[in-house]
Design an enzyme around this catalytic site. Structure first.
Site, short mmCIF file in Angstrom:
data_model
loop_
_atom_site.label_atom_id
_atom_site.label_comp_id
_atom_site.label_asym_id
_atom_site.label_seq_id
_atom_site.Cartn_x
_atom_site.Cartn_y
_atom_site.Cartn_z
N ASP A 178 8.81 5.36 5.63
CA ASP A 178 9.08 4.60 6.85
C ASP A 178 9.91 3.35 6.60
O ASP A 178 10.10 2.94 5.46
CB ASP A 178 7.75 4.24 7.54
CG ASP A 178 6.69 3.73 6.56
OD1 ASP A 178 7.05 3.38 5.43
OD2 ASP A 178 5.51 3.68 6.92
N HIS A 235 -3.96 4.91 9.98
CA HIS A 235 -2.59 5.45 10.09
C HIS A 235 -2.07 5.90 8.72
O HIS A 235 -2.52 5.41 7.69
CB HIS A 235 -1.64 4.48 10.80
CG HIS A 235 -1.15 3.30 10.03
ND1 HIS A 235 -0.93 2.06 10.61
CD2 HIS A 235 -0.80 3.15 8.74
CE1 HIS A 235 -0.46 1.23 9.70
NE2 HIS A 235 -0.38 1.85 8.56
N GLU A 259 0.68 5.85 14.16
CA GLU A 259 -0.48 5.15 14.70
C GLU A 259 -1.41 6.13 15.43
O GLU A 259 -0.99 7.25 15.77
CB GLU A 259 -0.01 4.05 15.67
CG GLU A 259 0.90 2.99 15.03
CD GLU A 259 0.17 2.02 14.10
OE1 GLU A 259 -0.94 2.34 13.61
OE2 GLU A 259 0.72 0.93 13.84
N ASN A 281 -6.49 1.20 10.28
CA ASN A 281 -6.87 1.97 11.48
C ASN A 281 -6.68 3.48 11.27
O ASN A 281 -6.70 4.25 12.22
CB ASN A 281 -6.05 1.51 12.70
CG ASN A 281 -4.54 1.77 12.54
OD1 ASN A 281 -4.10 2.23 11.49
ND2 ASN A 281 -3.77 1.47 13.57
#
Ligand code: GLP
Length: 240
Positions: free
Chosen positions: A67, A137, A142, A135
């Site tokens: 990314d 990811h 996400e 979280n």
């Protein structure tokens, strides 16, 4: 999914290095899928040391990164392109032409996604390294990202912006969107190596390993991969 619990960060990094080195030695022109973040730094340090001390060569190795922040030029010090040069590529004998990452400063986002998707179709990862967001990811996928998604641009979750702000001089400089490989691009890898360290990853690790397979916890898709190894330290394994 195979889970290995290491005593601490150093042991986690060493075990990860052994797996990565095996791929590089067995296939000198392998495609390595690489990740950013603080978690892989111990592994990257060992790869550099091994290249310098033992002559393990990366001359024909190709890399694809997960990314990149949208809006940041590859020369910006906070870009993931800079991170990779600084923390890995500059210490290896790799040809930078063989290293691939999204172009954060592309003028046409849709075209950039298409371009990088094509790159990935031609460069199937022999191994894909992953960290975990707190979280759950993976890369910048996400919660809620469809498992079938390919390269796309995302609005980052508040918690991700907060987590990543520690690497920026100013919180207001943290980009709010990013390009990312989708779960589908990640799952095409022949082997996946996931690393997690520290208590703030314990919930994400639990969800990835023992939780329901659900798009609300992107890392849970890894349960469907035929060759996925997760190495975690004791703190990150606290809920297993
Ligand atoms: C970012 C990256 C992820 C990485 C995560 C965890 O959000 N996009 O690929 O896994 O951070 O980072 P760290 O290893 O610093 O905890």
């Amino acid at each position: 999914m195979k889970v290995i619990v290491a005593n601490d960060y150093e042991e986690m990094s060493q075990k990860a290095f052994e797996i990565m080195a095996d791929v590089v030695k067995n296939k000198p022109d392998a495609v390595l899928g690489l990740a950013t973040g603080t978690t892989p730094l111990g592994l990257y340090g060992r790869m550099i040391k091994d290249c310098k001390a033992n002559g393990t060569s990366y001359k024909n190795i190709k890399t694809v990164n997960l990314d990149e922040y949208a809006g940041l030029d590859g020369n910006n010090k906070n870009s993931y392109a800079s991170f990779m040069k600084e923390n890995l590529f500059n210490g290896l004998d790799i040809d930078l032409k063989n290293t691939h990452i999204e172009n954060g400063s592309a003028s046409d986002a849709e075209k950039e996604c298409e371009r990088y998707n094509k790159v990935l179709c031609g460069l199937k990862q022999d191994i894909q390294l992953l960290g975990l967001g707190s979280n759950g990811h993976i890369a910048f996928n996400e919660p809620g990202t469809p498992f079938g998604a390919e390269v796309h641009i995302v609005n980052l979750a508040e918690s991700t912006i907060r987590d990543n702000s520690r690497l920026f001089d100013n919180k207001k400089d943290v980009p709010v969107s990013a390009y990312t490989m989708g779960p589908k691009n990640i799952m095409q890898a022949k082997k996946i190596l996931v690393l997690a360290s520290g208590a703030n990853k314990a919930d994400a690790v639990y969800g990835a390993v023992k939780g329901e397979i659900s798009e609300s916890l992107p890392a849970s898709v890894l349960q469907l991969h035929p060759d996925c190894i997760m190495i975690v330290d004791k703190e990150a394994a606290a809920r297993l």
